[in-house]
Design an enzyme around this catalytic site. Structure first.
Site, PDB file in Angstrom:
ATOM      1  N   GLU A  39      -4.531   2.546  -4.476  1.00  0.00           N
ATOM      2  CA  GLU A  39      -3.081   2.492  -4.280  1.00  0.00           C
ATOM      3  C   GLU A  39      -2.648   1.182  -3.645  1.00  0.00           C
ATOM      4  O   GLU A  39      -1.561   1.094  -3.068  1.00  0.00           O
ATOM      5  CB  GLU A  39      -2.612   3.670  -3.415  1.00  0.00           C
ATOM      6  CG  GLU A  39      -3.055   3.637  -1.965  1.00  0.00           C
ATOM      7  CD  GLU A  39      -4.443   4.200  -1.721  1.00  0.00           C
ATOM      8  OE1 GLU A  39      -4.738   4.540  -0.556  1.00  0.00           O
ATOM      9  OE2 GLU A  39      -5.237   4.309  -2.680  1.00  0.00           O
TER      10      GLU A  39
ATOM     11  N   ASP B 239      -1.557   9.756 -10.261  1.00  0.00           N
ATOM     12  CA  ASP B 239      -1.400   8.793 -11.352  1.00  0.00           C
ATOM     13  C   ASP B 239       0.067   8.633 -11.731  1.00  0.00           C
ATOM     14  O   ASP B 239       0.526   7.526 -12.027  1.00  0.00           O
ATOM     15  CB  ASP B 239      -2.203   9.240 -12.575  1.00  0.00           C
ATOM     16  CG  ASP B 239      -3.704   9.097 -12.368  1.00  0.00           C
ATOM     17  OD1 ASP B 239      -4.114   8.475 -11.378  1.00  0.00           O
ATOM     18  OD2 ASP B 239      -4.462   9.627 -13.208  1.00  0.00           O
TER      19      ASP B 239
ATOM     20  N   HIS C 238      -5.051  14.581  -8.827  1.00  0.00           N
ATOM     21  CA  HIS C 238      -5.073  13.164  -9.182  1.00  0.00           C
ATOM     22  C   HIS C 238      -4.083  12.831 -10.298  1.00  0.00           C
ATOM     23  O   HIS C 238      -3.607  11.688 -10.378  1.00  0.00           O
ATOM     24  CB  HIS C 238      -6.486  12.745  -9.598  1.00  0.00           C
ATOM     25  CG  HIS C 238      -7.438  12.672  -8.448  1.00  0.00           C
ATOM     26  ND1 HIS C 238      -7.551  11.558  -7.641  1.00  0.00           N
ATOM     27  CD2 HIS C 238      -8.309  13.590  -7.935  1.00  0.00           C
ATOM     28  CE1 HIS C 238      -8.451  11.777  -6.696  1.00  0.00           C
ATOM     29  NE2 HIS C 238      -8.933  12.999  -6.850  1.00  0.00           N
TER      30      HIS C 238
ATOM     31  N   ASP D 242       0.851  -1.184   0.000  1.00  0.00           N
ATOM     32  CA  ASP D 242       0.000   0.000   0.000  1.00  0.00           C
ATOM     33  C   ASP D 242       0.890   1.238   0.000  1.00  0.00           C
ATOM     34  O   ASP D 242       1.824   1.335   0.814  1.00  0.00           O
ATOM     35  CB  ASP D 242      -0.911  -0.011   1.233  1.00  0.00           C
ATOM     36  CG  ASP D 242      -1.988   1.040   1.155  1.00  0.00           C
ATOM     37  OD1 ASP D 242      -3.041   0.752   0.560  1.00  0.00           O
ATOM     38  OD2 ASP D 242      -1.782   2.150   1.674  1.00  0.00           O
TER      39      ASP D 242
END
Length: 207
Positions: A122, A96, A92, A79
């Site tokens: 993620e 990405d 965002h 994670d």
């Protein structure tokens, strides 16, 4: 004519009293389209890694090999730490870029036979076939260290990030792959509780 092989569709039609007419049709383009559709169905479009469906299929096949042959196989959950903070502060698109960087780092660090899948957001899973606990831990520690030392440059911003990981290995006593996956997930939870940016390993009870 030049010796290379091509896929063909063979159609044979009987002709009364004189054998049959056989037609070979080159279906190279059809097979290429089928392969592309299969690839799209099994691949996460953002990272190019395996998607959740393909990863769990690989996990199931690995479990069958362990039960049948006694192979050693490691499973890990990973994670990205504080990923929401990157999305909230830089957008965002920056998030990405970090996900794509992680995927590229995985491909450069792990073996070709290893499988990494994006399970959602993620969160990622890694399958290390034919790998014992010590070798698996060393490989993931190397991955975490590489990420820790790297920088993602996006729109003039230098982004640093870390990853938490939880790992375990298959055991012949595992009834389903859910048992293995839950153990790796529990190890990941402990890694995040213990400060993040580290690997926690939980071995099966029979090891």
């Amino acid at each position: 004519r030049d010796g290379h092989l091509i896929p063909v569709l063979l159609t044979a039609t009987p002709v009364l009293g004189s054998g049959a007419v056989v037609v070979f049709t080159d279906i190279t383009q059809i097979k290429a389209m089928q392969e592309e559709l299969r690839h799209q169905a099994e691949t996460d479009p953002l990272t190019g890694l395996a998607n959740r469906r393909r990863f769990f299929t690989a996990l199931l096949l690995a479990g069958e090999r362990v039960a049948r042959k006694g192979d050693r196989c490691a499973v890990l959950m990973l994670d990205l730490d504080h990923f929401k903070r990157i999305n909230d502060t830089l957008g965002h698109a920056a998030g990405d870029a970090v996900l794509r960087h992680f995927a590229q780092t995985v491909r450069q660090t792990l073996r070709q036979m290893d499988v990494c899948g994006r399970l959602g957001g993620e969160e990622f899973g890694i399958l290390l076939p034919q790998t014992d606990d010590r070798a698996a831990a060393a490989a993931i520690e190397r991955l975490l260290r590489t990420i820790r030392q790297s920088v993602v440059v996006f729109n003039g911003h230098a982004i640093r990030y870390t990853v938490s990981a939880g790992g375990t290995s298959f055991s012949i006593s595992d009834r389903t792959i859910d048992d293995v996956f839950a153990r790796a997930d529990r190890a990941l939870y402990q890694a995040k509780e213990n400060g993040r940016d580290l690997l926690v390993w939980i071995a099966p009870e029979d090891q």
